[in-house]
Structures are given as C-alpha cells and as structure tokens.
Design an enzyme around this catalytic site. Structure first.
Site, PDB file in Angstrom:
ATOM      1  N   MET A  40       2.783  -1.252  -4.565  1.00 47.15           N
ATOM      2  CA  MET A  40       2.659  -1.513  -6.006  1.00 47.15           C
ATOM      3  C   MET A  40       3.367  -2.790  -6.409  1.00 47.15           C
ATOM      4  SD  MET A  40       5.000   1.658  -6.387  1.00 47.15           S
ATOM      5  CE  MET A  40       4.379   1.872  -4.720  1.00 47.15           C
ATOM      6  N   PRO A  41       2.944  -3.898  -5.863  1.00 48.42           N
ATOM      7  CA  PRO A  41       3.653  -5.144  -6.180  1.00 48.42           C
ATOM      8  C   PRO A  41       3.357  -5.643  -7.594  1.00 48.42           C
ATOM      9  CG  PRO A  41       2.285  -5.360  -4.209  1.00 48.42           C
ATOM     10  CD  PRO A  41       1.874  -4.107  -4.897  1.00 48.42           C
ATOM     11  N   TYR A  42       4.260  -6.474  -8.021  1.00 47.63           N
ATOM     12  CA  TYR A  42       4.151  -7.146  -9.306  1.00 47.63           C
ATOM     13  C   TYR A  42       4.297  -8.646  -9.033  1.00 47.63           C
ATOM     14  CZ  TYR A  42       5.861  -9.065 -13.744  1.00 47.63           C
ATOM     15  OH  TYR A  42       6.047  -9.832 -14.858  1.00 47.63           O
ATOM     16  N   THR A  74      -1.627  -3.206  -7.720  1.00 48.58           N
ATOM     17  CA  THR A  74      -1.020  -4.543  -7.712  1.00 48.58           C
ATOM     18  C   THR A  74      -1.292  -5.195  -9.066  1.00 48.58           C
ATOM     19  OG1 THR A  74      -1.271  -4.806  -5.319  1.00 48.58           O
ATOM     20  CG2 THR A  74      -1.066  -6.826  -6.617  1.00 48.58           C
ATOM     21  N   PHE A  75      -0.212  -5.615  -9.705  1.00 50.69           N
ATOM     22  CA  PHE A  75      -0.316  -6.306 -11.002  1.00 50.69           C
ATOM     23  C   PHE A  75      -0.128  -7.804 -10.769  1.00 50.69           C
ATOM     24  CE2 PHE A  75       1.525  -3.005 -14.254  1.00 50.69           C
ATOM     25  CZ  PHE A  75       0.541  -2.096 -13.922  1.00 50.69           C
TER      26      PHE A  75
END
EC number: 5.3.2.-
Lengths: 67, 67, 67, 67, 67, 67
Positions: free
Chosen positions: D1-3, D40-41
């Site tokens: 769940m990267p930003y 992923t945002f």
C-alpha cells in the site's frame, strides 16, 4: 502539539465539513493521547481528481465509471 | 541537499516575501549545516484559511475574532 | 501559525544544530511575514542516506565519491 | 500500500502526462517491491514557480534566465 | 481515498493507541465525507523531541520545564 | 527539479531495491516531463507496520491475516 494533514480529492467539500474534520481530528488527538488542542494543527489539502491516482488510474476516470 | 517545506495560510504573501523566505531558508541550511545551496529546495505551500485549523477552529473564524 | 518541515540526510546532526535550525526557521517566519513564534512548528526529519536519491543515485554512493 | 507524492512546478502539465506519471509510479512499486496497484496512491502536487526555490532563487526567475 | 498523516512526538505511544488513532481518523472521514474506509490510509509519524520545535524551542527542553 | 516522496511499510526493503526505486522515479520524471535528473530528489520513507493503517486496521494485524 500534533500536526494532522488530511489529503482528499477536491470534490465540493463545504466549509462546514472542513470545520467538522478539524474538530474531529483535534478531539481525536486529545482523547487518545491527551494532546492539547491549543497546539494541534489540522491542514486539509484538496487535490484535483486529475492529480490523484489509485490502482494506476486517475480519480477523474474512476468517477466516470461510478467508482 | 536539504528539502524545506513551508506551509502558511494564503493571506496576501507577495512574490518578494516568498523570495525572502527562500533566501533565508537556504542560507540557514548553509550556515548551520554547511549544506550546498545549489541542491537546496524550498517549497512554499499556501493553504486556504478554511483548510487550516488550530485549537479546533478554522483560521477563517479566528481572523474574524482578531486572532 | 506556520509549519516548517526540514528534511536532511541523517549524518551526525547535533542537538545544538537542530536547535539552531528551529530558532532560525522560527525567526525567519517572524521577520518576513510577522508570524507568531508561539504557534510556529518546525519539524526536522533525518533520512538515511540509502533512502535519499539525487541525480538518480543514493546519497550513500555519492558520499563515497566525495560528492 | 505505497503512497507516492510527486511535487513539480505548475508549468502546463497535461492530463495525459499526469496519467503517465500515475501509471509509471504504480508500476515501479509493483515491479520493484511487488506492491499491489489496487492500494497504491499517487498524488501529484503542482507548485507555482514563485513558490519553489532552488539555489536560493525562485524558479520564476530561473526560467527567465533559461535555467 | 483519503490520506491522513499524523505527526506526533515520539513519547511512548502504545500500539493500541496507534490503532485507536487509525480507527478514529478512518471513521471521521467516513462520517463527515462518506469516504470508503477500504481506501483510507492513515500514517502516523513519530518525531524525536529534539527534532520538533515550537515557539522556537525544542520539545525536549519544553518537557524539562513541564510544558 | 521534481521532488518524489515514496512512503512504504518498513518490511525488509534492501539497499538495492531502494536504488532501483530512485533510478525508476528519476527516469519517470525525465521521460514524461523532461525533468533534469541532476535536480530530481527521491526520498523513501519507511513506516513501521504499527503506524500504517488501511481500512481502519494496522498493517501489522493485516499481515497476520495474510493480507
């Protein structure tokens, strides 16, 4: 002296809703960690839907699909 | 190669004042830590007063009270 | 009520140097924009040299080359 | 769940280029770290050239010099 | 798909308190703006008290004074 | 002079993977927007799984469930 930064898409958030986010976030830090509201900052950043991607796709396009 | 991010409320900050903030922050990092100005970034973000809360209250409302 | 975030590489910055950065950034905002020091936040973030890239290269490697 | 947060100067970046940045950053995190694109945002922030300084100078002024 | 970043000083915040902050911030965005919890990110950053300044002073020093 | 900030959970990311992220992000900005790698910053921040929430839940707990 917490600092809370809330990023959301720019989609007709009212002044009242922003005040509610500020109130809620400030209270959360006071309730859970005993932080002093007087030195709690809340900053709301509204991001254009063209500028926000999730799942590799612009939110602008996702909205067209009803996502 | 420092990165300095300055967030302030959007309240009539002039281009000259922004240049002064950039000059001052760049010099600060050079003076205290010997950082190279050539790779020092300064980014100023202006935030609407509706979007900034302190003490649980929007800055817009605080300004009306003279705070 | 400004918020200043300074990101630097984690390379033996002393407590005194951090205090000097805090003093200098707070004074800068007061001098240029008349901001109240009592509600000025300065947050220093130290980033491992493996985690910072410039010119497509980790700072760890650049330091080995004397850059 | 990267930003992933990309800050660039506001200089006529098209909607298509933004989509390409989102696609590329999402793929990068999937390829290198196996991160799930669904969570992923990617957030692109465009900053006025008056508000971005490098080498102690506003980008607005650097552009006038062809830098 | 909101993104909430909470910065606090690193002062013995428990895992349970962090979970409460995450729960509270996620609920706040759902309650006020109808945001989907499934794509709400909350990131808590703990900052050393030497690295956080308010009123031009390190929090480390303020704590010694009982502030 | 872009600035790219990548936040990921702290879960055994190697130095080589970090270099690949830096290379990839720098190339992306050069390819899509023609940005100069010499003044492209990439900063990777690793966040403890206790400090990252998604869907209202700490990543630490999600990992236990195989999510």
């Amino acid at each position: 002296m917490p600092y809370v930064n809330i990023k959301i898409t720019r989609e007709e958030v009212s002044k009242e809703q922003k005040q509610q986010l500020i109130t809620g976030a400030t209270r959360l830090l006071a309730d859970i960690l005993g932080k002093n509201p007087a030195t709690t900052f809340v900053i709301i950043e509204e991001v254009d839907t063209d500028n926000w991607g999730i799942a590799g796709e612009q939110v602008t396009e996702r909205r067209k699909k009803g996502l």
